[in-house]
Design a protein around this motif. Structure first.
Motif, mmCIF file in Angstrom:
data_model
loop_
_atom_site.group_PDB
_atom_site.id
_atom_site.type_symbol
_atom_site.label_atom_id
_atom_site.label_comp_id
_atom_site.label_asym_id
_atom_site.label_seq_id
_atom_site.Cartn_x
_atom_site.Cartn_y
_atom_site.Cartn_z
ATOM 1 N N ILE A 6 42.845 43.813 43.589
ATOM 2 C CA ILE A 6 42.070 44.958 44.078
ATOM 3 C C ILE A 6 41.408 45.653 42.891
ATOM 4 O O ILE A 6 42.088 46.025 41.925
ATOM 5 C CB ILE A 6 42.968 45.965 44.829
ATOM 6 N N SER A 7 40.093 45.841 42.957
ATOM 7 C CA SER A 7 39.370 46.480 41.864
ATOM 8 C C SER A 7 39.474 48.001 41.960
ATOM 9 O O SER A 7 39.940 48.559 42.958
ATOM 10 C CB SER A 7 37.894 46.067 41.879
ATOM 11 N N ARG A 8 38.998 48.684 40.925
ATOM 12 C CA ARG A 8 39.020 50.137 40.891
ATOM 13 C C ARG A 8 38.156 50.733 42.005
ATOM 14 O O ARG A 8 38.426 51.812 42.516
ATOM 15 C CB ARG A 8 38.522 50.617 39.525
ATOM 16 N N THR A 9 37.105 50.003 42.415
ATOM 17 C CA THR A 9 36.205 50.478 43.460
ATOM 18 C C THR A 9 36.585 49.958 44.842
ATOM 19 O O THR A 9 35.845 50.162 45.807
ATOM 20 C CB THR A 9 34.759 50.075 43.136
ATOM 21 N N GLY A 10 37.725 49.242 44.915
ATOM 22 C CA GLY A 10 38.200 48.765 46.213
ATOM 23 C C GLY A 10 37.779 47.355 46.572
ATOM 24 O O GLY A 10 38.093 46.885 47.676
ATOM 25 N N ARG A 11 37.072 46.662 45.680
ATOM 26 C CA ARG A 11 36.719 45.271 45.964
ATOM 27 C C ARG A 11 37.967 44.406 45.968
ATOM 28 O O ARG A 11 38.921 44.673 45.242
ATOM 29 C CB ARG A 11 35.732 44.730 44.923
ATOM 30 N N ARG A 12 37.961 43.348 46.769
ATOM 31 C CA ARG A 12 39.068 42.408 46.828
ATOM 32 C C ARG A 12 38.614 41.063 46.272
ATOM 33 O O ARG A 12 37.630 40.500 46.732
ATOM 34 C CB ARG A 12 39.571 42.251 48.262
ATOM 35 N N ILE A 13 39.348 40.546 45.296
ATOM 36 C CA ILE A 13 39.038 39.259 44.683
ATOM 37 C C ILE A 13 40.137 38.276 45.066
ATOM 38 O O ILE A 13 41.300 38.463 44.731
ATOM 39 C CB ILE A 13 38.969 39.369 43.148
ATOM 40 N N SER A 14 39.770 37.228 45.789
ATOM 41 C CA SER A 14 40.754 36.236 46.207
ATOM 42 C C SER A 14 41.330 35.518 44.991
ATOM 43 O O SER A 14 40.596 35.126 44.076
ATOM 44 C CB SER A 14 40.106 35.224 47.154
ATOM 45 N N LEU A 15 42.661 35.340 44.989
ATOM 46 C CA LEU A 15 43.299 34.607 43.898
ATOM 47 C C LEU A 15 42.834 33.156 43.860
ATOM 48 O O LEU A 15 42.835 32.524 42.797
ATOM 49 C CB LEU A 15 44.820 34.676 44.031
ATOM 50 N N THR A 16 42.421 32.622 44.990
ATOM 51 C CA THR A 16 41.910 31.254 45.009
ATOM 52 C C THR A 16 40.679 31.131 44.125
ATOM 53 O O THR A 16 40.466 30.115 43.468
ATOM 54 C CB THR A 16 41.559 30.829 46.443
#
Length: 220
Positions: free
Chosen positions: A128-138
């Motif tokens: 989870i980024s500081r701005t709320g973005r979600r980055i898939s671990l895949t």
């Protein structure tokens, strides 16, 4: 559109519409339920083709056109199944055919095969980024030499936008590699992450002998 299922589902949940007609969506590397597949097809107005595989390259399965069940490719690896659990799901056990250096024999994948021909894999994992973005671990699974010289990599996150990456080096590890690893990971993460690299003697494994990509206390 070639996408991880988690990324395609995020686009759908955000209401993203494309200004051109898709021929199809190609979704792999993560689980995709029948319900989620139907939702993607309805939102993007295009058929979804899904396949199953993993980095150990011992097993590969894909859908046939017009069908939802996955079918294993017999020339890729030999597939067996463990004992059925209470719900009738059975663990996928695979033996690789094309790894001539160190083939995996009767490798327990930890993934379950359901009676309706679907794979029940792990839940989606996100940073989870500081701005709320979600980055898939895949998406953090690099397909280049960035992790050369390492035995294992693991991400730790307990605060949005702050990530600590644990690196377990081999005897031939060189600290000169850290700058390249940091640059490569930040290209994937974006500028709303603070990244720390930490060398460790060992990364803890699960009871199945695998190590987790992510240790987090955040809810996606």
């Amino acid at each position: 559109l070639h996408a991880y299922p988690s990324a395609a589902l995020m686009l759908m949940q955000m209401g993203v519409k494309l200004d051109f007609k898709l021929t199809s969506l190609l979704c792999g590397s993560e689980k995709l339920s029948t319900e989620a597949q139907r939702q993607l097809e309805g939102h993007f107005e295009a058929p979804v083709m899904h396949w199953y595989g993993h980095s150990e390259r011992a097993v590969l399965a894909a859908q046939r056109p017009g069908g939802l069940a996955l079918h294993f490719w017999p020339a890729y690896g030999f597939v067996e199944f463990g004992e059925a659990d209470a719900e009738g799901n059975r663990e996928i056990i695979a033996t690789s055919f094309h790894n001539h250096v160190m083939p995996l024999i009767r490798y327990r994948t930890g993934d379950l095969w359901s009676a309706n021909g679907q794979v029940i894999g792990r839940d989606y994992e996100f940073l989870i980024s500081r701005t709320g973005r979600r980055i898939s671990l895949t998406a953090m699974n690099m397909h280049d030499d960035i992790f050369d010289g390492l035995l294992a990599v693991q991400f730790h996150q307990h605060q949005p936008g702050v990530v600590e990456c644990h690196l377990q080096p081999t005897p031939v590890w060189s600290c000169d590699r850290e700058a390249a690893i940091r640059a490569g990971l930040l290209r994937k993460l974006g500028d709303d992450f603070e990244l720390t690299l930490r060398l460790v003697d060992e990364i803890e494994k699960t009871t199945a002998g695998k190590h987790r990509w992510l240790v987090t206390t955040l809810k996606p």
